[in-house]
Design a protein around this motif. Structure first.
Motif, short mmCIF file in Angstrom:
data_model
loop_
_atom_site.label_atom_id
_atom_site.label_comp_id
_atom_site.label_asym_id
_atom_site.label_seq_id
_atom_site.Cartn_x
_atom_site.Cartn_y
_atom_site.Cartn_z
N SER A 197 150.70 9.73 47.11
CA SER A 197 151.44 8.60 46.57
C SER A 197 152.30 9.00 45.37
CB SER A 197 150.44 7.51 46.19
OG SER A 197 151.06 6.28 46.17
N VAL A 198 151.75 9.83 44.47
CA VAL A 198 152.54 10.17 43.27
C VAL A 198 153.70 11.09 43.61
CG1 VAL A 198 150.65 9.80 41.61
CG2 VAL A 198 151.06 12.09 42.53
N SER A 199 153.69 11.68 44.82
CA SER A 199 154.84 12.52 45.16
C SER A 199 155.92 11.76 45.93
CB SER A 199 154.36 13.76 45.94
OG SER A 199 153.67 13.35 47.08
N LEU A 200 155.73 10.46 46.10
CA LEU A 200 156.78 9.66 46.76
C LEU A 200 157.98 9.48 45.82
CD1 LEU A 200 154.60 6.73 48.20
CD2 LEU A 200 155.81 8.44 49.56
N GLY A 273 144.70 2.31 41.67
CA GLY A 273 145.96 1.98 41.00
C GLY A 273 146.98 3.10 41.12
N LEU A 274 146.48 4.35 40.99
CA LEU A 274 147.39 5.49 41.08
C LEU A 274 147.96 5.65 42.49
CD1 LEU A 274 145.56 8.23 38.98
CD2 LEU A 274 147.63 6.98 38.38
N ILE A 275 147.25 5.12 43.47
CA ILE A 275 147.77 5.18 44.84
C ILE A 275 148.74 4.02 45.09
CG2 ILE A 275 147.18 5.02 47.29
CD1 ILE A 275 144.38 6.14 46.46
N ILE A 276 148.30 2.84 44.68
CA ILE A 276 149.07 1.64 45.03
C ILE A 276 150.43 1.56 44.34
CG2 ILE A 276 149.12 -0.87 44.84
CD1 ILE A 276 147.18 -0.27 46.86
N PHE A 277 150.45 1.72 43.01
CA PHE A 277 151.69 1.38 42.31
C PHE A 277 152.88 2.29 42.62
CE2 PHE A 277 148.53 -1.15 40.15
CZ PHE A 277 149.09 -2.39 40.42
N PRO A 278 152.68 3.63 42.71
CA PRO A 278 153.83 4.43 43.13
C PRO A 278 154.36 3.95 44.49
CG PRO A 278 152.12 5.85 42.26
CD PRO A 278 151.53 4.47 42.33
#
Ligand code: PHE
Length: 454
Positions: A197-200, A273-278
């Motif tokens: 997710s954070v690499s999107l 949260g780190l998965i969802i918000f990005p």
């Protein structure tokens, strides 16, 4: 007849199979939809990172100390959520607080089973290769599903049947063993998804929303929501820890277990949260879209990533299992009470209790469709059950519990229970100060503030 005799006359009080049994079942109760589904959408509705900070402060300042006290009441009282209050003090007056917890469990399970049913359905969708990202019109097929008068109810009732079956069999080693395998795997999976997710593209905006506090969004509603989320996510003051603690051995470390539960619970929420918000910002979803948020965001992530279908199956299976272990604890609290109070066996208490909860639950499900116009203080049946339990009754029961621990049962007695078989109670003086003064005052202030009195 005292409740203790009532339970003894039928069968000896059950105990966890291993010392780890309590820890796993308690963590299983805490980690659930509250972390993966409720936390992200409440953060989204409450404006992001500032809410997260307040929530974390409440978890440490109020959650952890109360958790230690709540487990002690159960282990010392050795009875259901209500009678344990009486058993540790020999006074009947404070039992009402246990009763509030039992009622709240009833209320929570009636809407929790709705969302658990959705998770169940999504798991089956993923398994059969039918999970689709709603790429143009976000939320349309999910919205269609939850507002249907029949489909979600069927899944909800199936879920209720499963947990009734498990609770009827007693809190067996089966659950302990499942938790043992599933919890670590859930962690690994969450880490993989965080990286994805954070690499999107556009992840930065999501991370800023989740991690960079903007205190201008804080108002009394946000503070109450953070307090409610802390209680809900930890299963705090609901009687789960009294009930589960009553099955645990005196040699278990209460403070160690409480620390472990809080750590796991917070970690899973933060990772969610780190998965969802990005992903929310990448796909242009509105972070304030409410209970739908997770169910719209995750399918989008999965259909868009390599091996997405495999990840989707495992992931929805875990959400389902996380929901299941929490739902089991919700039913267990009410069942233990009914069984001991009315002197009936678990085999009868569990299905009767579960059935009554399921009936109320159907109304909660229908409030997304045919009953969506039925509202009270601007909330649908589902929202009202959620609001009253998380933001009113649990913090209230927590307030009463802190007074009970600090002034009635008294810190020295709690310490004696914790240290009964050689365990230590670190930071006892600080604990006792928080329990006697800080916690009741803070909860009271948040309540008065949200009512606009101060
Ligand atoms: N803590 C559970 C979750 O996060 C919900 C719950 C609340 C369970 C209260 C039991 C009692 O999903």
């Amino acid at each position: 007849m005292s409740a203790r005799n009532a339970s003894n006359s039928l069968e000896p009080r059950e105990e966890w199979g291993t010392r780890l049994g309590f820890m796993l079942a308690a963590a299983g109760s805490a980690v659930g939809l509250g972390n993966i589904w409720r936390f992200p959408f409440v953060v989204g509705e409450s404006g992001g990172a500032a809410f997260v900070l307040i929530y974390l402060a409440f978890v440490l300042l109020i959650g952890l100390p109360l958790l230690i006290g709540e487990i002690s009441i159960g282990r010392g009282g050795r009875a259901n959520a209500m009678d344990s209050y009486g058993a540790v003090t020999k006074s009947k007056k404070w039992k009402f607080n246990g009763l509030i917890g039992i009622i709240v469990n009833f209320m929570i399970l009636s809407f929790y089973s709705v969302v658990s049913g959705w998770a169940f359905y999504y798991f089956i969708l993923a398994l059969t290769g039918n999970l689709v990202a709603e790429d143009r019109d976000y939320g349309s097929s999910f919205g269609g599903f939850i507002s249907d008068p029949l489909m979600p109810v069927v899944w909800q009732l199936l879920l209720m049947a499963i947990i009734i079956f498990i609770v009827m069999g007693g809190v067996k080693k089966g659950i302990e063993r499942w938790n043992n395998i599933l919890m670590p795997t859930l962690f690994v999976l969450l880490i993989v998804l965080v990286f994805r997710s954070v690499s999107l593209d556009g992840a930065g905006e999501g991370l800023r929303f989740f991690l960079e506090p903007d205190f201008s969004v804080i108002n009394s509603g946000v503070i109450l929501a953070a307090l409610g989320q802390a209680f809900f996510s930890l299963s705090l003051a609901s009687g789960v820890y009294v009930t589960y603690g009553s099955y645990s051995r005196s040699s278990s470390s209460i403070t160690g277990n409480a620390g472990g539960i809080v750590f796991l619970d917070v970690m899973v929420a933060i990772m969610a949260g780190l998965i969802i918000f990005p992903a929310v910002f990448h796909y242009g979803i509105d972070p304030g879209s409410g209970p739908d948020l997770v169910f719209i965001t995750f399918p989008a992530i999965f259909t868009d990533m390599p091996f997405g279908t495999v990840f989707a199956v495992i992931f929805f299976f875990f959400i389902f299992v996380a929901a299941l272990t929490s739902a089991i604890s919700l039913l267990e609290v009410v069942t233990a009470f009914v069984k001991e109070r009315f002197n009936i066996s678990r085999k009868i208490a569990a299905p009767v209790t579960g059935l009554v909860i399921a009936i109320v639950g159907v109304f909660a499900s229908l409030s997304f469709g045919v009953l969506s116009h039925v509202t009270l203080i601007d909330r649908t049946i589902f929202d009202l059950l959620d609001f009253l339990s998380a933001e009113v009754l649990l913090p209230f029961a927590g307030l009463v519990m802190s007074i009970f621990l600090g002034w009635i049962w008294k810190p020295a007695a709690v310490k004696a229970e914790i240290e009964k078989e050689g365990n230590r109670f670190p930071l006892f003086t600080l604990w006792s100060f928080l329990i006697k003064y800080v916690i009741p005052l803070v909860i009271l202030i948040v309540f008065l503030d949200s009512l606009g009195i101060i």
